[in-house]
Design an enzyme around this catalytic site. Structure first.
Site, mmCIF file in Angstrom:
data_model
loop_
_atom_site.group_PDB
_atom_site.id
_atom_site.type_symbol
_atom_site.label_atom_id
_atom_site.label_comp_id
_atom_site.label_asym_id
_atom_site.label_seq_id
_atom_site.Cartn_x
_atom_site.Cartn_y
_atom_site.Cartn_z
ATOM 1 N N PHE A 38 -30.376 33.092 -4.814
ATOM 2 C CA PHE A 38 -31.037 32.436 -6.068
ATOM 3 C C PHE A 38 -32.582 32.748 -5.819
ATOM 4 O O PHE A 38 -33.500 31.768 -6.387
ATOM 5 C CB PHE A 38 -30.737 31.217 -6.161
ATOM 6 C CG PHE A 38 -29.156 30.818 -6.036
ATOM 7 C CD1 PHE A 38 -28.472 31.701 -6.667
ATOM 8 C CD2 PHE A 38 -28.826 29.799 -5.058
ATOM 9 C CE1 PHE A 38 -26.885 31.287 -6.633
ATOM 10 C CE2 PHE A 38 -27.563 29.390 -5.090
ATOM 11 C CZ PHE A 38 -26.629 30.373 -5.619
ATOM 12 N N CYS A 39 -33.328 33.683 -5.255
ATOM 13 C CA CYS A 39 -34.600 33.669 -5.236
ATOM 14 C C CYS A 39 -35.098 32.738 -4.509
ATOM 15 O O CYS A 39 -36.245 32.226 -4.752
ATOM 16 C CB CYS A 39 -35.212 34.217 -6.368
ATOM 17 S SG CYS A 39 -34.789 35.843 -7.180
ATOM 18 N N ALA A 40 -34.265 32.112 -3.558
ATOM 19 C CA ALA A 40 -34.930 30.917 -2.700
ATOM 20 C C ALA A 40 -34.332 30.985 -1.368
ATOM 21 O O ALA A 40 -33.606 30.210 -0.776
ATOM 22 C CB ALA A 40 -34.584 29.529 -3.652
ATOM 23 N N HIS A 96 -39.179 31.831 -4.796
ATOM 24 C CA HIS A 96 -40.303 32.898 -4.457
ATOM 25 C C HIS A 96 -41.414 33.187 -5.334
ATOM 26 O O HIS A 96 -42.088 33.412 -4.878
ATOM 27 C CB HIS A 96 -39.450 34.257 -4.235
ATOM 28 C CG HIS A 96 -38.285 34.158 -3.002
ATOM 29 N ND1 HIS A 96 -37.427 35.241 -3.041
ATOM 30 C CD2 HIS A 96 -37.890 33.405 -2.319
ATOM 31 C CE1 HIS A 96 -36.553 35.089 -1.868
ATOM 32 N NE2 HIS A 96 -36.814 33.825 -1.416
#
Length: 459
Positions: free
Chosen positions: A378-380, A129
């Site tokens: 995982f901020c993805a 992100h």
């Protein structure tokens, strides 16, 4: 055995000592074990060398720039020498600037803020992100999101096609990761840079996951900018880096307005103020610089360089090969990948376990084995959702993340290693995975504040 001998024994086979290698943690089943930190991809532990360097400097801490006192002069020299060390670590030339920021996220938001008007940004949906989101904060900047490629060649072809079709033809920027924070897979950075430059675009490399594991040379990779975080590079003191071409940085208004960024401020006759901004990196470093954070990154850069990346990479590849081989022995485990089993990767991999919600599995690894991993998206989120598209998760199970109506609850487990990882941590992790899959957890767990945590008793 002496205390020092015990500590040395616990870190056997780890190339560089890190803080926390002798921390003991309690198990819900009773007793204590050495904590197995296998979450380097989130925040790597501080190198002992970094901690020692920072501790030695701390009594001499002073204001940076313009201070007349001895400690201010010393701190200023330390700060600027740290900048030079980081530049050398990245292979920067005389025409490059190194801006000291707070993190990779801060670095990429800074770059987004200085883009020329009407720039078009190209970014794969597979990005963290920090690389995916900053660009739309500028209403005059257009963003093209590229679908997840399934091979490195497809990544290059997808980018080339998108760049060739862009209209109108004007300033363009490609943002790409060097190594995925989800799969650990290496991206074809040189080839993507060549494609970008062939079509008149620039490219920024998100090296947050690459720099701790692999040498990063801005000239060799032919990228225009590199961004990374200290806390991934064994220097968790709140600093980051944006290094690369100076022209867009010099032409734009300061990222933050304030002291340090301005060279001269004067009142106008109409009551306003005129400001002359710095043209150096200071232009985007308003406020009191984080000298300790910068020095910590420089210390980590020196430690990794002196240790030799060839040996560090070789050792890490041994660990990742052992992880992959051990997980392959468990049929219920599915390791996530974009580019396939043979893809080169750094010491990061993610997986799901059939019959388990990933949050529950991660909680059991921690509570029953003293192993710290990461679970979630995982901020993805777009990438993990793509990889887990065919992997159902039970929405009612302990720790399952909330899902919007009509969607499955999705999450995964990530294990990551680094220069401070001893063999025993990897061996314990693999043993724990096999035991949990075979026998199940020995403790009860429940959801508390959105997290799966051990119940107060096993019953």
């Amino acid at each position: 055995m002496s205390v020092s001998a015990v500590a040395a024994d616990r870190s056997v086979c780890a190339p560089l000592p890190v803080l926390g290698r002798d921390v003991r943690v309690p198990l819900v089943t009773g007793g204590e074990v050495d904590y197995a930190a296998l979450d380097y991809a989130a925040s790597a532990p501080a190198l002992q060398r970094v901690w020692d360097d920072v501790a030695a400097y701390a009594p001499y801490y002073g204001s940076v720039h313009r201070g007349a006192g001895y400690l201010s002069q010393l701190s200023t020299d330390l700060f600027e020498n740290s900048r030079r060390t980081i530049a050398e670590f990245l292979g920067c030339g005389d025409d490059h600037q190194v801006v000291l920021t707070r993190s990779t996220t801060d670095s990429l938001n800074l770059l987004a803020a200085v883009l020329p008007e009407h720039t078009r940004v190209f970014v794969f949906e597979t990005e963290h992100h920090a690389s995916l989101l900053p660009w739309e904060q500028r209403p005059d900047v257009a963003v093209t999101y590229l679908n997840a490629p399934r091979t490195p060649r497809q990544a290059v072809d997808t980018l080339e096609k998108a760049l060739a079709e862009r209209d109108p033809y004007g300033p363009a920027l490609v943002c790409v990761t060097g190594a995925s924070n989800v799969t650990g897979e290496l991206w074809p950075v040189r080839e993507l840079a060549a494609a970008a430059h062939a079509h008149g675009a620039r490219i920024v490399l998100d090296a947050a996951q690459l720099a701790p594991h692999h040498p990063v040379d801005i000239v060799e990779l032919d990228v225009d900018w590199v961004a990374f975080s200290g806390h991934k590079l064994y220097a968790p003191f709140g600093a980051g880096v944006l290094a690369g071409r100076a022209d867009w940085l010099q032409a734009a208004a300061p990222y933050l307005a304030g002291g340090g960024a301005s060279r001269k401020v004067s009142r106008r006759t109409d009551g306003g103020v005129d400001v002359e901004w710095h043209t150096t990196a200071a232009r985007h470093e308003a406020g009191s610089p984080n000298v300790i954070g910068a020095y910590a990154i420089a210390s980590a850069c020196r430690a990794l360089t002196e240790a030799g990346f060839d040996g560090l990479v070789a050792r890490e590849q041994e660990l990742i090969a052992r992880l992959r081989a051990g997980l392959a022995e468990v049929p219920e485990v599915n390791v996530l990948s974009l580019f396939g089993e043979d893809a080169a990767r750094v010491g990061v991999l993610s997986f799901v376990v059939e019959g388990w919600n990933s949050s529950h599995f991660a909680a059991a690894l921690s509570a029953e084995y003293g192993i710290g991993v990461r679970d979630g998206l995982f901020c993805a989120h777009p990438l993990v959702r793509t990889l887990l598209g065919s992997e159902p998760q039970a929405p009612g199970e302990c720790g399952a993340p909330d899902a919007v109506p009509g969607e499955r609850s999705l999450n995964a487990i990530r294990v990551s290693v680094g220069v401070g990882t001893p063999d025993e941590h990897v061996d314990r992790f693999l043993r724990a995975v096999k035991e949990l899959v075979t026998n199940g957890a020995t403790w009860n767990y429940h959801t508390e504040d959105g997290r799966c945590v051990p119940a107060r008793s096993a019953d």
